[in-house]
Design a protein around this motif. Structure first.
Motif, PDB file in Angstrom:
ATOM      1  N   ALA A  65     -13.789  32.192 -16.240  1.00  0.00           N
ATOM      2  CA  ALA A  65     -12.904  31.108 -16.245  1.00  0.00           C
ATOM      3  C   ALA A  65     -12.081  31.227 -17.475  1.00  0.00           C
ATOM      4  CB  ALA A  65     -13.577  29.986 -16.213  1.00  0.00           C
ATOM      5  N   ALA A  66     -12.895  31.556 -18.614  1.00  0.00           N
ATOM      6  CA  ALA A  66     -12.043  31.550 -19.786  1.00  0.00           C
ATOM      7  C   ALA A  66     -10.917  32.510 -19.928  1.00  0.00           C
ATOM      8  CB  ALA A  66     -13.029  31.897 -21.055  1.00  0.00           C
ATOM      9  N   PRO A  67     -11.091  33.745 -19.602  1.00  0.00           N
ATOM     10  CA  PRO A  67      -9.765  34.774 -19.691  1.00  0.00           C
ATOM     11  C   PRO A  67      -8.688  34.016 -18.603  1.00  0.00           C
ATOM     12  CG  PRO A  67     -11.634  35.883 -19.003  1.00  0.00           C
ATOM     13  CD  PRO A  67     -12.057  34.578 -19.344  1.00  0.00           C
ATOM     14  N   LEU A  68      -9.166  33.580 -17.561  1.00  0.00           N
ATOM     15  CA  LEU A  68      -8.030  33.114 -16.533  1.00  0.00           C
ATOM     16  C   LEU A  68      -7.199  31.857 -17.075  1.00  0.00           C
ATOM     17  CD1 LEU A  68      -9.935  33.397 -13.182  1.00  0.00           C
ATOM     18  CD2 LEU A  68      -7.952  34.557 -13.787  1.00  0.00           C
ATOM     19  N   LEU A  69      -7.900  31.248 -18.068  1.00  0.00           N
ATOM     20  CA  LEU A  69      -7.390  30.049 -18.836  1.00  0.00           C
ATOM     21  C   LEU A  69      -6.606  30.354 -20.087  1.00  0.00           C
ATOM     22  CD1 LEU A  69     -10.343  27.388 -18.261  1.00  0.00           C
ATOM     23  CD2 LEU A  69      -7.973  27.332 -17.145  1.00  0.00           C
ATOM     24  N   GLY A  70      -6.856  31.588 -20.543  1.00  0.00           N
ATOM     25  CA  GLY A  70      -6.157  31.946 -21.708  1.00  0.00           C
ATOM     26  C   GLY A  70      -6.858  31.836 -22.930  1.00  0.00           C
ATOM     27  N   VAL A  71      -8.175  31.303 -22.842  1.00  0.00           N
ATOM     28  CA  VAL A  71      -8.905  30.955 -23.780  1.00  0.00           C
ATOM     29  C   VAL A  71     -10.154  31.555 -24.077  1.00  0.00           C
ATOM     30  CG1 VAL A  71      -8.002  28.523 -23.838  1.00  0.00           C
ATOM     31  CG2 VAL A  71     -10.182  29.086 -22.779  1.00  0.00           C
ATOM     32  N   ASN A  72     -10.800  31.456 -25.050  1.00  0.00           N
ATOM     33  CA  ASN A  72     -12.298  32.184 -25.244  1.00  0.00           C
ATOM     34  C   ASN A  72     -13.325  31.062 -24.773  1.00  0.00           C
ATOM     35  OD1 ASN A  72     -13.267  30.357 -27.313  1.00  0.00           O
ATOM     36  ND2 ASN A  72     -12.018  31.683 -28.953  1.00  0.00           N
ATOM     37  N   VAL A  73     -14.485  31.764 -24.534  1.00  0.00           N
ATOM     38  CA  VAL A  73     -15.560  30.978 -23.925  1.00  0.00           C
ATOM     39  C   VAL A  73     -16.016  29.895 -24.927  1.00  0.00           C
ATOM     40  CG1 VAL A  73     -17.879  31.096 -23.255  1.00  0.00           C
ATOM     41  CG2 VAL A  73     -16.344  32.909 -22.697  1.00  0.00           C
ATOM     42  N   ASP A  74     -15.807  29.974 -26.261  1.00  0.00           N
ATOM     43  CA  ASP A  74     -16.275  28.969 -26.902  1.00  0.00           C
ATOM     44  C   ASP A  74     -15.548  27.709 -27.072  1.00  0.00           C
ATOM     45  OD1 ASP A  74     -18.491  30.398 -28.056  1.00  0.00           O
ATOM     46  OD2 ASP A  74     -17.352  31.030 -29.755  1.00  0.00           O
ATOM     47  N   LEU A  75     -14.062  27.973 -26.722  1.00  0.00           N
ATOM     48  CA  LEU A  75     -13.106  26.726 -26.796  1.00  0.00           C
ATOM     49  C   LEU A  75     -13.288  25.963 -24.904  1.00  0.00           C
ATOM     50  CD1 LEU A  75     -10.789  25.114 -27.697  1.00  0.00           C
ATOM     51  CD2 LEU A  75      -9.265  26.862 -26.593  1.00  0.00           C
ATOM     52  N   LEU A  76     -13.782  26.951 -24.333  1.00  0.00           N
ATOM     53  CA  LEU A  76     -13.993  26.380 -22.884  1.00  0.00           C
ATOM     54  C   LEU A  76     -15.367  25.396 -22.978  1.00  0.00           C
ATOM     55  CD1 LEU A  76     -13.290  25.977 -19.775  1.00  0.00           C
ATOM     56  CD2 LEU A  76     -14.522  28.226 -19.462  1.00  0.00           C
ATOM     57  N   ASP A  77     -16.255  25.881 -23.874  1.00  0.00           N
ATOM     58  CA  ASP A  77     -17.304  25.123 -23.897  1.00  0.00           C
ATOM     59  C   ASP A  77     -17.023  23.924 -24.504  1.00  0.00           C
ATOM     60  OD1 ASP A  77     -19.289  26.834 -22.588  1.00  0.00           O
ATOM     61  OD2 ASP A  77     -19.963  27.956 -24.627  1.00  0.00           O
ATOM     62  N   ARG A  78     -16.263  23.938 -25.842  1.00  0.00           N
ATOM     63  CA  ARG A  78     -15.758  22.488 -26.561  1.00  0.00           C
ATOM     64  C   ARG A  78     -15.228  21.942 -25.491  1.00  0.00           C
ATOM     65  NH1 ARG A  78     -14.611  26.417 -30.565  1.00  0.00           N
ATOM     66  NH2 ARG A  78     -12.334  25.813 -30.439  1.00  0.00           N
ATOM     67  N   TRP A  79     -14.332  22.134 -24.819  1.00  0.00           N
ATOM     68  CA  TRP A  79     -13.547  21.541 -23.663  1.00  0.00           C
ATOM     69  C   TRP A  79     -14.510  20.757 -22.701  1.00  0.00           C
ATOM     70  CZ3 TRP A  79      -8.950  25.118 -21.990  1.00  0.00           C
ATOM     71  CH2 TRP A  79      -7.951  25.242 -22.964  1.00  0.00           C
ATOM     72  N   ALA A  80     -15.386  21.673 -22.312  1.00  0.00           N
ATOM     73  CA  ALA A  80     -16.439  21.045 -21.066  1.00  0.00           C
ATOM     74  C   ALA A  80     -17.324  20.171 -21.924  1.00  0.00           C
ATOM     75  CB  ALA A  80     -17.280  22.200 -20.700  1.00  0.00           C
ATOM     76  N   SER A  81     -17.644  20.193 -23.054  1.00  0.00           N
ATOM     77  CA  SER A  81     -18.253  19.204 -23.733  1.00  0.00           C
ATOM     78  C   SER A  81     -17.879  17.896 -24.401  1.00  0.00           C
ATOM     79  CB  SER A  81     -19.404  20.012 -24.764  1.00  0.00           C
ATOM     80  OG  SER A  81     -18.450  20.249 -25.794  1.00  0.00           O
ATOM     81  N   GLY A  82     -16.664  17.892 -24.283  1.00  0.00           N
ATOM     82  CA  GLY A  82     -15.743  16.974 -24.792  1.00  0.00           C
ATOM     83  C   GLY A  82     -15.511  17.078 -26.439  1.00  0.00           C
ATOM     84  N   LEU A  83     -16.028  17.915 -27.080  1.00  0.00           N
ATOM     85  CA  LEU A  83     -15.987  18.007 -28.540  1.00  0.00           C
ATOM     86  C   LEU A  83     -14.569  18.568 -28.837  1.00  0.00           C
ATOM     87  CD1 LEU A  83     -19.384  19.950 -29.345  1.00  0.00           C
ATOM     88  CD2 LEU A  83     -18.629  17.485 -29.700  1.00  0.00           C
TER      89      LEU A  83
END
Length: 138
Positions: A50-68
């Protein structure tokens, strides 16, 4: 054999105000928040896909998912675009079929759907999914 004619049933008119007022409330509804979409995409595709398809790294995707952290407007559009594609894939295919379909050459698209998504977004790929389903039903 007589041909059936399609009868047009008139639908009630919706005012733009009604539609857009509802959309305004939807922006931060629990299922449509960036956190909810990020989590849904991570669960459906896996974070590493998912992260590369969104053009972001996994850490940023995790922060988005957690609401941080929250995506900017462009990030929100990317989330919505990929979420729409995944929804259409789930409606048309099993997970294994979806992976095969996305990674195989597609005559209608002139390329693999995954490559078309990366360069043009979900609209042409969703169109190809709909064409596939209509052909399969026909």
């Amino acid at each position: 054999m007589e041909q059936l004619q399609h009868m047009s049933v008139e639908e009630p008119a919706l005012s733009a105000t009604t539609v857009f007022a509802s959309l305004a409330e939807l922006r931060d509804a629990p299922g449509y928040s960036p956190a909810a979409i990020s989590e849904r995409l991570s669960n459906a595709l896996g974070k590493d896909a998912a992260a590369p398809l969104l053009g972001v790294n996994v850490d940023l995707l995790d922060r988005w998912a957690s609401g941080l952290d929250a995506p900017n407007a462009a990030g929100r559009l990317q989330l919505a675009d990929l979420d729409a594609l995944v929804g259409h894939l789930h409606c048309a295919f099993t997970p294994a079929q979806a992976m095969l379909w996305m990674c195989s050459p597609n005559v209608l698209l002139g390329a693999r759907p995954i490559d078309v998504y990366r360069t043009q977004g979900s609209a042409p790929v969703i169109g190809a999914i709909r064409a596939y389903v209509e052909e399969d039903l026909g």
